[in-house]
Design a protein around this motif. Structure first.
Motif, PDB file in Angstrom:
ATOM      1  N   HIS A  16     -12.603   8.925  -8.416  1.00 21.33           N
ATOM      2  CA  HIS A  16     -11.936   7.721  -7.927  1.00 21.33           C
ATOM      3  C   HIS A  16     -11.866   6.724  -9.070  1.00 21.33           C
ATOM      4  O   HIS A  16     -12.872   6.484  -9.757  1.00 21.33           O
ATOM      5  CB  HIS A  16     -12.678   7.093  -6.757  1.00 21.33           C
ATOM      6  N   TYR A  67      -4.717  -0.146 -14.597  1.00 17.47           N
ATOM      7  CA  TYR A  67      -3.890  -1.332 -14.466  1.00 17.47           C
ATOM      8  C   TYR A  67      -2.720  -1.263 -15.445  1.00 17.47           C
ATOM      9  O   TYR A  67      -2.588  -0.309 -16.205  1.00 17.47           O
ATOM     10  CB  TYR A  67      -4.749  -2.571 -14.691  1.00 17.47           C
ATOM     11  N   GLU A  86      -0.816  -1.533 -10.451  1.00 20.58           N
ATOM     12  CA  GLU A  86      -2.190  -1.049 -10.339  1.00 20.58           C
ATOM     13  C   GLU A  86      -2.168   0.304  -9.627  1.00 20.58           C
ATOM     14  O   GLU A  86      -1.749   0.390  -8.472  1.00 20.58           O
ATOM     15  CB  GLU A  86      -3.006  -2.066  -9.554  1.00 20.58           C
ATOM     16  N   GLU A 106      -2.633   9.120  -4.462  1.00 23.08           N
ATOM     17  CA  GLU A 106      -2.368   8.036  -5.402  1.00 23.08           C
ATOM     18  C   GLU A 106      -1.644   6.906  -4.693  1.00 23.08           C
ATOM     19  O   GLU A 106      -0.755   7.148  -3.873  1.00 23.08           O
ATOM     20  CB  GLU A 106      -1.493   8.528  -6.558  1.00 23.08           C
ATOM     21  N   ASN A 112       0.241  -0.364  -6.463  1.00 27.38           N
ATOM     22  CA  ASN A 112       0.264  -1.704  -5.908  1.00 27.38           C
ATOM     23  C   ASN A 112       0.521  -2.688  -7.038  1.00 27.38           C
ATOM     24  O   ASN A 112       0.577  -2.305  -8.210  1.00 27.38           O
ATOM     25  CB  ASN A 112      -1.069  -2.019  -5.218  1.00 27.38           C
ATOM     26  N   LYS A 155      -9.237   3.166 -10.719  1.00 29.57           N
ATOM     27  CA  LYS A 155      -8.039   2.344 -10.776  1.00 29.57           C
ATOM     28  C   LYS A 155      -7.652   2.157 -12.235  1.00 29.57           C
ATOM     29  O   LYS A 155      -8.511   1.963 -13.096  1.00 29.57           O
ATOM     30  CB  LYS A 155      -8.283   0.978 -10.146  1.00 29.57           C
ATOM     31  N   ASP A 173      -0.594  -5.582  -9.643  1.00 31.58           N
ATOM     32  CA  ASP A 173      -1.811  -5.690 -10.440  1.00 31.58           C
ATOM     33  C   ASP A 173      -2.674  -6.830  -9.903  1.00 31.58           C
ATOM     34  O   ASP A 173      -2.303  -8.006  -9.997  1.00 31.58           O
ATOM     35  CB  ASP A 173      -1.436  -5.937 -11.905  1.00 31.58           C
ATOM     36  N   GLN A 214      -3.167   7.663 -15.628  1.00 32.46           N
ATOM     37  CA  GLN A 214      -4.027   8.558 -14.855  1.00 32.46           C
ATOM     38  C   GLN A 214      -3.568   9.991 -15.111  1.00 32.46           C
ATOM     39  O   GLN A 214      -2.384  10.300 -14.950  1.00 32.46           O
ATOM     40  CB  GLN A 214      -3.937   8.241 -13.358  1.00 32.46           C
ATOM     41  N   GLU A 248      -4.183   3.547  -8.100  1.00 34.86           N
ATOM     42  CA  GLU A 248      -5.495   3.965  -7.624  1.00 34.86           C
ATOM     43  C   GLU A 248      -5.456   5.449  -7.292  1.00 34.86           C
ATOM     44  O   GLU A 248      -4.494   5.929  -6.686  1.00 34.86           O
ATOM     45  CB  GLU A 248      -5.917   3.159  -6.405  1.00 34.86           C
ATOM     46  N   HIS A 249      -6.525   6.163  -7.668  1.00 34.35           N
ATOM     47  CA  HIS A 249      -6.579   7.622  -7.528  1.00 34.35           C
ATOM     48  C   HIS A 249      -7.837   8.039  -6.785  1.00 34.35           C
ATOM     49  O   HIS A 249      -8.930   7.545  -7.062  1.00 34.35           O
ATOM     50  CB  HIS A 249      -6.572   8.263  -8.925  1.00 34.35           C
ATOM     51  N   ASP A 293       0.861  -1.187   0.000  1.00 30.27           N
ATOM     52  CA  ASP A 293       0.000   0.000   0.000  1.00 30.27           C
ATOM     53  C   ASP A 293       0.892   1.230   0.000  1.00 30.27           C
ATOM     54  O   ASP A 293       0.929   1.990   0.961  1.00 30.27           O
ATOM     55  CB  ASP A 293      -0.921   0.001   1.224  1.00 30.27           C
ATOM     56  N   GLN A 319      -7.315   3.238 -19.653  1.00 29.23           N
ATOM     57  CA  GLN A 319      -6.833   1.868 -19.505  1.00 29.23           C
ATOM     58  C   GLN A 319      -5.907   1.504 -20.674  1.00 29.23           C
ATOM     59  O   GLN A 319      -5.888   2.166 -21.719  1.00 29.23           O
ATOM     60  CB  GLN A 319      -7.999   0.893 -19.409  1.00 29.23           C
TER      61      GLN A 319
END
Length: 291
Positions: free
Chosen positions: A83, A87, A73, A104, A107, A85, A109, A92, A75-76, A52, A141
């Protein structure tokens, strides 16, 4: 005519949590390449388990941030309520505009058994007229990133920002800008033409590469002259090589950067901090409790 190298350098360590990071731009030679004023390289790394690693909630103003997740991966979350994710292979993009908080994390995938992370974060300086606009966010993506094969089975090119031939990125342009991920196969070469006065730099994320007859080392940042000319990427190794090529038209307005803010004057920097401490950038609410 092949373009000449202006300088080359390597980044400084700027690790966050489990992520090994090198700060490539700004550096001791330059503060910007076209509209790009910041580049962090999160180097390829295998992890024994999910993690994390993130930046924690923090503000931005006057720029657009762009994270290109080669492996992993991303995440935002942000204070405008966005919000998402993305991959491996995704992007982003967030226009901070007149001020926003975001968080942000990177992690492994979760969709695959790949336990590696590898990514880049760029800051793209906005023209003064766009710094006062409302924030925006876009998640792209991997299958939405324009890509095409190079001639003679030499490899491929992905257009992260800008355009190349018939390929056009979904990322908004506020000035002439480009960001390409180019992969050249073993024993092959690829040549790209750059127009007059365009600022352009290359970064080598994974292997050594030969650029215009000079071999550069993995982790090197190379900036070229501003004359019209070509950049030839040669791969004489036994494996594919990757080059991140980016730049654009010169940013002609004043640049004043401090912390997470990039503005056009010291007074605008002071305004950015004042509005942040006054709570004008809003608040992030997410399930991870980063507020």
């Amino acid at each position: 005519m092949k373009k000449e190298t202006s300088f080359s350098t390597k980044g400084q360590r700027a690790d966050i949590g489990d992520l090994t990071i090198y700060r490539i731009l700004a550096n001791r030679y330059t503060d910007a390449v076209g509209p790009f004023v910041f580049l962090d390289h999160i180097v390829p790394k295998a992890h024994s388990s999910a993690m994390d690693s993130g930046t924690g909630a923090h503000p931005h103003r006057g720029i657009a941030t762009l994270s290109y997740i080669i492996e992993g991966e991303g995440e935002h979350f942000d204070s405008a309520g966005n919000h998402a994710k993305v991959y491996s292979g995704g992007i982003q993009w967030m226009k901070a505009g007149n001020g926003i908080l975001h968080d942000e994390t990177l992690n492994v995938d979760s969709r695959t058994e790949n336990n590696r992370t590898h990514a880049f974060q760029f800051w793209i300086n906005l023209p003064a007229k766009n710094k006062a606009e409302k924030p925006e966010y876009l998640a792209v993506q991997s299958d939405e990133v324009p890509q095409k094969s190079l001639p003679n089975d030499s490899g491929w090119i992905k257009v992260i920002v800008g355009s190349y031939e018939d390929l056009n990125s979904n990322i908004p342009n506020y000035s002439a800008q480009f960001l390409y991920h180019i992969q050249v196969e073993a024993g092959k070469s690829f040549t790209i033409s750059i127009a007059e006065k365009v600022e352009v730099a290359a970064f080598l994320p994974s292997t050594n590469s030969i650029l215009n007859d000079v071999e550069f080392q993995v982790g090197e940042f190379i900036e070229f002259d501003r004359l019209a000319g070509e950049i030839m990427i040669e791969n004489k190794s036994q494996e594919a090589t990757d080059v991140i090529l980016f730049g654009g038209e010169p940013y002609t307005e004043p640049i004043v950067a401090e912390g997470p803010f990039v503005m056009n004057s010291r007074s605008e920097i002071a305004d950015a901090y004042r509005d942040f401490y006054a709570g004008k950038y809003g608040k992030i609410n997410n399930q991870k409790g980063r507020v």
